[in-house]
Scaffold this motif. Structure first.
Motif, PDB file in Angstrom:
ATOM      1  N   LYS A 210       0.842  -1.195   0.000  1.00 21.61           N
ATOM      2  CA  LYS A 210       0.000   0.000   0.000  1.00 21.61           C
ATOM      3  C   LYS A 210       0.878   1.246   0.000  1.00 21.61           C
ATOM      4  O   LYS A 210       0.633   2.214  -0.720  1.00 21.61           O
ATOM      5  CB  LYS A 210      -0.899  -0.003   1.235  1.00 21.61           C
ATOM      6  CG  LYS A 210      -2.390   0.022   0.908  1.00 21.61           C
ATOM      7  CD  LYS A 210      -3.201   0.302   2.149  1.00 21.61           C
ATOM      8  CE  LYS A 210      -3.318  -0.916   3.020  1.00 21.61           C
ATOM      9  NZ  LYS A 210      -4.171  -0.647   4.215  1.00 21.61           N
TER      10      LYS A 210
ATOM     11  N   ASP B 270      -1.571  -1.760  -5.760  1.00 24.36           N
ATOM     12  CA  ASP B 270      -2.935  -2.188  -5.448  1.00 24.36           C
ATOM     13  C   ASP B 270      -3.009  -3.711  -5.478  1.00 24.36           C
ATOM     14  O   ASP B 270      -3.679  -4.317  -6.315  1.00 24.36           O
ATOM     15  CB  ASP B 270      -3.918  -1.563  -6.438  1.00 24.36           C
ATOM     16  CG  ASP B 270      -5.369  -1.855  -6.068  1.00 24.36           C
ATOM     17  OD1 ASP B 270      -5.611  -2.191  -4.894  1.00 24.36           O
ATOM     18  OD2 ASP B 270      -6.237  -1.766  -6.952  1.00 24.36           O
TER      19      ASP B 270
ATOM     20  N   SER C 107       3.947   6.006   2.992  1.00 25.00           N
ATOM     21  CA  SER C 107       3.005   5.935   1.880  1.00 25.00           C
ATOM     22  C   SER C 107       2.559   7.333   1.446  1.00 25.00           C
ATOM     23  O   SER C 107       2.554   7.653   0.260  1.00 25.00           O
ATOM     24  CB  SER C 107       1.786   5.105   2.285  1.00 25.00           C
ATOM     25  OG  SER C 107       0.799   5.135   1.280  1.00 25.00           O
TER      26      SER C 107
END
Length: 515
Positions: free
Chosen positions: A208, A213, A367
């Motif tokens: 992530k 994905d 992220s």
């Protein structure tokens, strides 16, 4: 001279022991893994601002979207970033994948361990084995015990010494064989344990963070680890009987045999009943899974169950026999006893909960800032440009993981740091996240038995001093070093063979990304 002085003197001798002294000193100065994640989070905040000021961005081809992408750095060192950190802190923690999976599985393991079923099963396995197979069974039992690692360290390691002493063999060799299986073979197993969903959860979080994905299943390394169980058993047996035991020589100490590890009649009855309950549970699960119209199938497939229902299944796999065993032996008299076992297991997870909170923040910051994607793409492009890909890269990664393990003992803490960097990077070079995780597990396991920073290392020294009062840290390291080297070499060779054949490493899990 005291045992401590003798241990220190032992550690001063030899170049390798001097190196291990440095490792111990440096490692002891490192903060707690939770604090390391906190510091890393602060570093990400600072670097994100520097990256934005330098207009850092990368261009890469997204194979899934089948399009070129441009990703730029995002700063946390501003008002928007500050709001993000405050507003997402709780969600980061409660949504951290490894948290729920491990806690759910531990409910079942806690009952099996709390009632004494796991301890009794380990004793029964080892004590009922013929003399010529005792070493192999001891190592095998050690590998299998990592489902409930505390039982392996606390029960099986001292039991190994007792069993070898009973067969007129050196007790420290038996202890070493058990320790090698429990800790050196920590990732291998014939069953899925708590480590599988734990590492898989971190891998999914790392993907992530890398803008991928994708998700992988707890079964993603199962085929390889199943075979690895037999490999580690064979290698551990050879090292014990051909290297460690001859080096220790004949045991001349005086020590009374300890019969406290014998399996009682009540424990035998409990194990028989627990065994039947396991067979019944497996039969019920097969009935719910195998037929075309089975309850657990969705549109005729088990994909949803494997992804979401596997962890509760692991919980019940230990909970059911644990309950049956506890009732038969009298460890469980009412519902309060069951909850007590679960609560005790959860109570031991306090440190893990703290670690998860800070790990979740770090991974989420990584992220948000896109630093993971930038680092992965840049690193992959560099390695590809210099031709450092394929097997050399994989072998180097295993060695790096093993080296870092000398300084940070927690498998989840190390993977939490390494996964956000290496998962996307290796993905860019054509390796699946499942395979990268597998390579990490090899390096992480092999050096557990030679690092004084491993949480049970001091306890093993104390066990050893029961049979040889002069045993120190240096003694234990020198005894376990052959296992570490042979395990690392043998496991790497197995991985190379697997790599060359291209065989799946788990259900629907492969080495290379499908083209």
């Amino acid at each position: 001279m005291s045992n401590l002085s003798k241990a220190s003197e032992t550690k001063k001798n030899g170049l390798f022991n001097k190196f291990l002294n440095v490792v111990e000193v440096v490692g002891n100065k490192l903060p707690h893994p939770a604090i390391i994640f906190l510091l890393l989070a602060f570093i990400v905040i600072v670097i994100s601002e520097i990256a934005v000021r330098r207009d850092l961005a990368v261009n890469f081809y997204d194979a899934k979207a089948q399009a070129e992408k441009t990703v730029a750095a995002v700063s946390l060192f501003n008002a928007e970033g500050l709001r993000f950190m405050f507003n997402t802190a709780t969600g980061n923690f409660t949504g951290f994948s490894p948290l729920g999976t491990v806690l759910v599985a531990m409910l079942g393991v806690g009952v099996a361990e709390g009632t004494g079923m796991i301890n009794a099963a380990l004793k029964k396995l080892v004590l009922s084995t013929p003399k010529r197979l005792i070493t192999a069974v001891l190592v095998f039992a050690g590998v299998m015990s990592n489902i409930a690692s505390d039982a392996g360290y606390i029960v099986l390691v001292p039991l190994g010494a007792i069993v070898f002493l009973g067969f007129k063999r050196h007790p420290l060799a038996g202890m070493a064989a058990a320790f090698a299986g429990v800790s050196g073979g920590f990732s291998a197993n014939l069953l899925l344990g708590t480590l599988d969903p734990l590492l898989t959860g971190i891998t999914n979080e790392a993907m992530k963070a890398g803008g991928m994905d994708l998700t992988i299943l707890p079964t993603s390394n199962y085929y390889f680890m199943f075979v690895s169980t037999f490999l580690i058993t064979i290698l551990g047996t050879i090292v014990t009987e051909k290297i460690v035991e001859p080096r220790l020589g004949e045991y001349k100490g005086v020590h009374e045999e300890d019969n406290s590890m014998e399996v009682t009649d009540r424990e035998r009855k409990g194990l028989v009943a627990a065994g039947f309950s396991v067979l019944a549970f497996i039969g019920i699960m097969l009935f719910l899974m195998i037929p075309e119209n089975a309850v657990l199938r969705v549109d005729g497939e088990l994909k949803t169950f494997i992804h979401d229902g596997l962890v509760p299944t692991i919980m019940f796999f230990f909970l059911v026999p644990g309950l049956v065993y506890g009732i038969v032996v009298g460890a469980i008299k009412n519902d309060k006893d069951v909850i007590s076992c679960m609560s005790k297991a959860m109570g031991g997870m306090g440190g893990y909960l703290v670690l998860c909170f800070f790990a979740a923040q770090f991974i989420n910051y990584f992220s948000y800032t896109n630093l993971g994607i930038i680092l992965a793409v840049s690193g992959a492009n560099f390695l590809e440009a210099i031709g450092f890909t394929g097997l050399p890269l994989v072998i180097s990664f295993i060695i790096v993981a093993g080296f870092i393990n000398l300084f940070i003992g927690s498998a989840s803490a190390k993977w939490g740091i390494m996964a956000p960097i290496f998962i996307p990077m290796m993905y860019q070079l054509g390796f699946t996240p499942e395979f990268t995780q597998l390579a990490y597990r090899i390096g992480d396991s092999c050096t557990n038995i030679i690092t004084p920073l491993m949480s049970y290392f001091a306890l093993i020294v104390v066990f050893a001093q029961k049979y040889d009062k002069d045993t120190g840290i240096g003694t234990l390291i020198s005894t376990m070093l052959p296992y570490s080297i042979v395990f690392l070499a043998g496991w790497t060779v197995l991985l190379i063979g697997w790599y060359l054949t291209g065989a799946p490493i788990g259900p629907d899990a492969f080495i290379h990304i499908p083209m």
